[in-house]
Design a protein around this motif. Structure first.
Motif, PDB file in Angstrom:
ATOM      1  N   UNK A 225      -9.332  26.932  18.187  1.00  0.00           N
ATOM      2  CA  UNK A 225      -9.467  27.904  17.109  1.00  0.00           C
ATOM      3  C   UNK A 225     -10.886  28.471  17.094  1.00  0.00           C
ATOM      4  N   UNK A 226     -11.885  27.600  17.287  1.00  0.00           N
ATOM      5  CA  UNK A 226     -13.278  28.042  17.254  1.00  0.00           C
ATOM      6  C   UNK A 226     -13.578  29.052  18.355  1.00  0.00           C
ATOM      7  N   UNK A 227     -12.868  28.940  19.490  1.00  0.00           N
ATOM      8  CA  UNK A 227     -13.077  29.888  20.574  1.00  0.00           C
ATOM      9  C   UNK A 227     -12.476  31.255  20.262  1.00  0.00           C
TER      10      UNK A 227
ATOM     11  N   UNK B  12      -9.268  29.441   7.917  1.00  0.00           N
ATOM     12  CA  UNK B  12      -8.016  28.928   7.349  1.00  0.00           C
ATOM     13  C   UNK B  12      -6.833  29.814   7.695  1.00  0.00           C
ATOM     14  N   UNK B  13      -7.053  31.124   7.618  1.00  0.00           N
ATOM     15  CA  UNK B  13      -5.953  32.042   7.937  1.00  0.00           C
ATOM     16  C   UNK B  13      -5.555  31.919   9.403  1.00  0.00           C
ATOM     17  N   UNK B  14      -6.549  31.775  10.291  1.00  0.00           N
ATOM     18  CA  UNK B  14      -6.245  31.622  11.709  1.00  0.00           C
ATOM     19  C   UNK B  14      -5.470  30.333  11.954  1.00  0.00           C
ATOM     20  N   UNK B  15      -5.817  29.265  11.249  1.00  0.00           N
ATOM     21  CA  UNK B  15      -5.084  27.999  11.390  1.00  0.00           C
ATOM     22  C   UNK B  15      -3.628  28.177  11.003  1.00  0.00           C
TER      23      UNK B  15
END
Length: 501
Positions: free
Chosen positions: A438-440, A451-454
Motif C-alpha cells: 500500500x505504501x508503494x 484508509x481509503x486505499x486499504x
C-alpha cells in the motif's frame, strides 16, 4: 514457461525452446591490450619505442604466414573481399552448400577493416617515450570453421598489434550438433528449429551450454590462427561482446501463427510502454534516462519485427519461417544487467551484493536465467493482452456485485477515476515480480487516503482482482485481474477513445 499463451494454444504448438542465439566474444592479451601495458612490455624486452613499427610488422608477417599455412593445409583458398556491401555470411553459405557440414576449416576471408593500434610518442614535457592508442586499418582474416561441438563459428584475426580477436558462435548451431550426436531427429529453417523429436531433451542440451568447453575451443583456435602467444608469453582473456537469447514458440501451422502474430504486434505497439520495457529488462526507468527508451517497428524481408530498446539492451519479437514466434533479448553490454553475486572490495572482505554481470564468458550461466526471465516477462505481458475473449469473461465477473460473507461488495468500475488509477498502478509489470505494498502505491495515487486505499484493496481482494503474497502485505493482479484490466484498456484505447474524437 510461456504461461497463458502456451496453455491457450497447447494443441497447436509443437514445442517451446529457449536457447542462446548469437554470441560474440572478444579476445584480448591482458598485459598489452592497453597503451601503458604495451609500453611496459617493449621496455622489458629491450625494444625501443620507435622500433615498435618494425616489431609489429614482424608479427604481422607471422600472422599472414599462419593464415596461408592453415588454409593450404585444408585445401582452402583465401578469398579477399574488398567491397563492404558483400556479406561474408552469404559467401560462406554458398561454400557450405557445396562442401557440406563436416568438421574442419570451411573458408578463409580477408578484408581491410578498422582496428585498434598504437603509435610511438615522445612527450616534450617529461622527455619520455611511450606508445599511444590510435585507430587505423589493417588486413583481417576471418577463419570459418565447422566445429564438431559448436557448429559453424568464425574467428576474426587482425594482422596488427594488439591483436584483439573476435569470435562468433551460435547456440542454435551448437544445439543442432548435439541433437545429431544423440540421434534426435530435428528440422531447422533459417536458424530456428521447426521440429524436434524430443523438445525436453533439446531444452536440457540448450541449458548445458558450458563456458569451460567454450574456453577450450577459444584457446585452441586462437593458438592455431594467431601465433603471437609465445611472443607475449600469455593467453587470451575472453569477454562477452554481444549476446542474444531467444525463446521460440513453434506452431504446427502458419495459419495459426499469422493472425496471432498480427494481433500480438498491434497489442505490443498499443500497450507496451516505456517504463514496462525497462521493467522487462530488470531496470527502473529514471526521468533523465527516458530518452534512451523507445519502440521501433521495422519491416523484415519475411514478416515483421517489433523491437523495444533501452540503452544497450533490447527485446524484440518476430516471426520466423511463418511458424515460429521468437522473443529475443539482446545486449551489447552484459553489465547492463545486475544480479546477486560475490563482490570483491579493495578493502575488507568480499560480500554478496547486487552488482552488474561480469563480462567474462563464465557469466553465460547466470546470464541465461536473466535473459530467459526477460523473455518470459515480455511474453507473459503479451499473453494477458492477447486473450480478448478471456478478458471479456473476466471483465463480466469482476464488474458485477459479489456477496462476501454477510456483505455485498460492488464490482469495479473502469471508468471511475479512483478504480481506473488503482488498476493502472497495479498493472505495472514490476508489481507482478514481487508484489506491491500500500505504501508503494500511495505516492502515485494522490486521490486516496491510506484508509481509503486499504478499503479499495480489500474490495479488489474480495472480488478476485488481486491476491496477497502469502505472509506479506504485498499485492499483485490475479490472472483474471490482468485479463480484465487488459481488455478494458484495449477497449478504451482502440474503440472508445477513437470514436470520441
Amino acid at each position: 514457461m510461456t504461461g497463458a499463451l502456451e496453455e491457450r494454444y497447447a494443441d497447436r504448438i509443437a514445442g517451446v525452446l529457449s536457447c542462446y542465439d548469437r554470441v560474440v566474444i572478444t579476445g584480448t592479451l591482458p598485459t598489452v591490450c592497453y597503451a601503458d601495458g604495451m609500453t611496459g612490455f617493449l621496455r622489458a624486452r629491450g625494444i625501443g619505442i620507435f622500433e615498435y613499427s618494425d616489431f609489429a610488422s614482424d608479427l604481422r608477417d607471422q600472422v599472414r604466414a599462419a593464415a596461408t599455412s592453415v588454409a593450404e593445409a585444408a585445401g582452402v583458398t583465401i578469398e579477399h573481399i574488398a567491397k563492404s556491401h558483400i556479406r561474408k555470411e552469404s559467401v560462406v553459405t554458398k561454400v557450405l552448400e557445396q562442401r557440406g557440414d563436416h568438421p574442419g576449416l570451411v573458408h578463409v576471408i580477408s578484408a581491410m577493416e578498422a582496428c585498434d593500434a598504437y603509435k610511438p610518442w615522445h612527450d616534450q614535457q617529461t622527455h619520455r617515450n611511450s606508445v599511444r592508442p590510435t585507430r587505423g586499418k589493417c588486413l583481417h582474416y576471418y577463419f570459418y570453421f565447422m566445429d564438431a561441438e559448436l557448429g559453424l563459428i568464425y574467428l576474426r584475426v587482425p594482422t596488427w598489434a594488439p591483436f584483439r580477436l573476435q569470435f562468433y558462435c551460435n547456440g542454435h548451431s551448437r544445439l543442432a550438433r548435439q541433437l545429431a550426436a544423440e540421434d534426435i531427429g530435428f528440422t531447422m529453417a533459417d536458424n530456428a528449429f521447426t521440429r524436434v523429436a524430443d523438445w525436453q531433451r533439446a531444452q536440457d542440451l540448450a541449458d548445458g551450454f558450458s563456458p569451460d568447453l567454450l574456453h577450450r575451443v577459444l584457446d585452441r583456435y586462437a593458438a592455431l590462427c594467431c601465433p603471437v602467444l609465445d611472443v607475449f608469453g600469455q593467453t587470451y582473456h575472453w569477454s562477452l561482446m554481444q549476446v542474444e537469447y531467444a525463446t521460440d514458440m513453434v506452431f504446427r501451422s502458419a495459419t495459426t501463427l499469422q493472425p496471432l502474430y498480427e494481433q500480438l504486434t498491434r497489442q505490443s505497439v498499443l500497450n507496451v510502454k516505456a517504463e514496462q520495457i525497462a521493467t522487462f529488462l530488470g531496470r527502473r526507468i529514471e526521468p533523465q534516462l527516458a530518452q534512451e527508451v523507445g519502440s521501433q517497428f521495422s519491416t523484415r524481408i519475411e514478416g515483421t519485427c517489433i523491437k523495444h530498446r533501452f540503452g544497450k539492451a533490447s527485446i524484440k519479437m518476430y516471426d520466423k519461417v511463418g511458424c515460429v514466434l521468437r522473443i529475443e533479448t539482446t545486449t551489447n553490454d552484459v553489465s547492463f544487467f545486475k544480479h546477486h553475486r560475490k563482490v570483491e572490495h579493495r578493502q575488507g572482505p568480499a560480500t554478496h551484493a547486487l552488482a552488474p554481470v561480469k563480462k567474462s564468458i563464465y557469466s553465460l550461466i547466470d546470464l541465461r536465467e536473466i535473459l530467459q526471465g526477460c523473455n518470459r516477462l515480455y511474453l507473459g505481458h503479451l499473453s494477458a493482452l492477447d486473450d480478448f475473449s478471456a478478458g471479456i469473461r473476466a471483465l463480466e465477473r469482476v464488474t458485477k456485485p459479489r456477496t462476501v460473507g454477510e456483505k455485498t461488495v460492488k464490482g469495479i468500475n473502469f471508468f471511475e477515476a479512483g478504480d481506473s488509477a488503482l488498476l493502472h498502478a497495479l498493472q505495472n509489470p514490476k508489481v507482478n515480480i514481487a508484489g506491491i505494498r500500500r505504501a508503494d502505491l500511495l505516492p502515485d495515487l494522490e486521490m486516496f487516503s491510506p484508509n481509503r486505499l486499504s478499503r479499495h484493496l480489500r474490495r479488489l481482494l474480495d472480488i478476485g482482482v488481486i491476491k496477497r503474497v502469502t505472509g506479506t502485505y504485498r499485492y499483485y493482479l490475479t490472472k483474471a485481474g490482468r485479463a480484465a484490466t487488459a481488455a478494458a484498456e484495449r477497449l478504451t484505447q482502440a474503440v472508445i477513445v477513437p470514436n470520441m474524437i
